[in-house]
Design a protein around this motif. Structure first.
Motif, short mmCIF file in Angstrom:
data_model
loop_
_atom_site.label_atom_id
_atom_site.label_comp_id
_atom_site.label_asym_id
_atom_site.label_seq_id
_atom_site.Cartn_x
_atom_site.Cartn_y
_atom_site.Cartn_z
N SER A 140 0.85 -1.08 -0.04
CA SER A 140 -0.07 0.02 0.02
C SER A 140 0.86 1.30 -0.14
O SER A 140 0.43 2.42 -0.56
N GLU A 144 0.03 3.71 -2.78
CA GLU A 144 -0.81 4.73 -2.65
C GLU A 144 -0.12 5.71 -1.33
O GLU A 144 -0.82 6.71 -1.38
N ARG A 145 1.15 5.20 -1.03
CA ARG A 145 1.57 6.08 0.17
C ARG A 145 0.75 6.05 1.02
O ARG A 145 0.39 7.17 1.83
N THR A 146 0.08 5.08 1.60
CA THR A 146 -0.85 4.71 2.65
C THR A 146 -0.73 3.67 3.48
O THR A 146 0.05 2.45 2.67
N ARG A 148 -2.75 1.12 6.17
CA ARG A 148 -3.97 1.15 6.82
C ARG A 148 -3.72 -0.05 7.90
O ARG A 148 -3.31 -1.08 7.81
N ARG A 208 0.39 8.53 4.52
CA ARG A 208 -0.82 8.67 5.33
C ARG A 208 -1.21 7.24 6.22
O ARG A 208 -0.97 6.34 5.56
N GLU A 210 -4.18 5.35 7.76
CA GLU A 210 -5.64 5.20 7.83
C GLU A 210 -5.85 4.05 8.96
O GLU A 210 -5.47 2.97 8.75
#
Length: 289
Positions: A140, A144-146, A148, A208, A210
């Protein structure tokens, strides 16, 4: 000294080989697929599988020390063959879960088999591998530079695989480590959110975080496949080390800070343990790909 490294293409095994070569030792590597091993020049590569002990015969002949990847089902037979071939010292890649009494069926039987063999032994018991985050968060972050995850405040002391390997290499080649069990952790208690921040700093880009539910995280890991899917239930608290069902919310009540400082590689090497920030820099390109 000739050293046989089993699990040679793994994160720890590759680094054990690197340290042994740097010190001028003759290194043999055991792998199921020598053609794809991509090991350094100078390493003698042997085909073999710890699940088929007799396949180790050629690799063991003439070796005097062995780094043993944990395969509980065949550990007794492997160690017996090693001793018969002239191996005198075995270093086990074990787990900090043995130290904590949580692992009685996976790493512990390997330790017991080696201890009962009459050979010189050392157990290396790492806690949480920093490299787990590459397997869990890498897809991820790359896409998406995310990240979770269900619990940004959950924290532990992630250990650099090179610290594990350096301790193992010393135990394989130096005296004074026989009969010791080294529990290894990273030098800092870091929340998952802070780990993500350190990866972002290494990349020079924002990532990010999440927050998702444990069930949502489980579905993400299962879709990823590989390590994430194989370990989703344990890592997210749906089962314990023995595979028994557990409540994923129960882990939220545990505060690792209450444990105080935990042992690191510095206790063995005399040098400061590698930080997670160092690990993130070492693996930055793997998060970019």
């Amino acid at each position: 000294m000739t050293v046989l490294v089993t699990g040679a293409t793994g994160n720890v095994g590759r680094n054990v080989i690197r340290f042994l070569l740097e010190k001028g030792h003759a290194v043999r590597a055991l792998t199921r697929d020598p053609r794809s091993a991509q090991l350094p020049a100078g390493v003698e590569v042997f085909p073999g599988d710890l699940r088929r002990p007799q396949s180790l015969t050629a690799a063991l002949e003439g070796a005097r020390a062995m780094f043993l990847f944990p395969v509980a089902a065949t550990a007794k037979e492997v160690v017996a063959l090693a001793g018969a071939a002239g191996v005198r010292r075995v270093v086990v890649l074990s787990s900090g879960a043995v130290t904590g009494g949580l692992d009685t069926g996976f790493h512990l039987p390997v330790e017991q088999a080696v201890e009962a063999s009459g050979l010189e032994w050392t157990h290396v018991r790492p806690g949480e591998f920093a490299t787990n985050k590459l397997a869990l968060w890498g897809p991820s972050i790359r896409a998406e530079r995310t990240v979770r995850d269900p619990d940004p405040d959950a924290a532990w002391y992630p250990v650099h695989e090179r610290d594990i390997a350096e301790v193992a290499a010393l135990a394989l080649t130096e005296d004074g480590h026989t009969g010791r069990a080294y529990t290894l952790n990273g030098p800092e208690l870091l929340s998952r959110r802070r780990q993500v921040e350190l990866i972002a700093e290494a990349l020079g880009e924002e990532i990010r975080f999440e927050v998702v539910s444990p069930h949502e995280a489980r579905e993400i890991y299962l879709r990823q496949g590989g390590f994430a899917a194989e370990n989703a239930d344990f890592l997210l608290g749906f089962e314990d080390y023995s595979g028994q069902a557990t409540d994923p919310d129960a882990a939220l009540d545990f505060d690792p800070a209450a444990l105080g400082p935990l042992p690191t590689a510095q206790d063995v090497t005399g040098r400061p343990a590698r930080t997670f920030a160092r690990w993130a820099r070492d693996h930055a390109e793997e998060f970019r790909r």
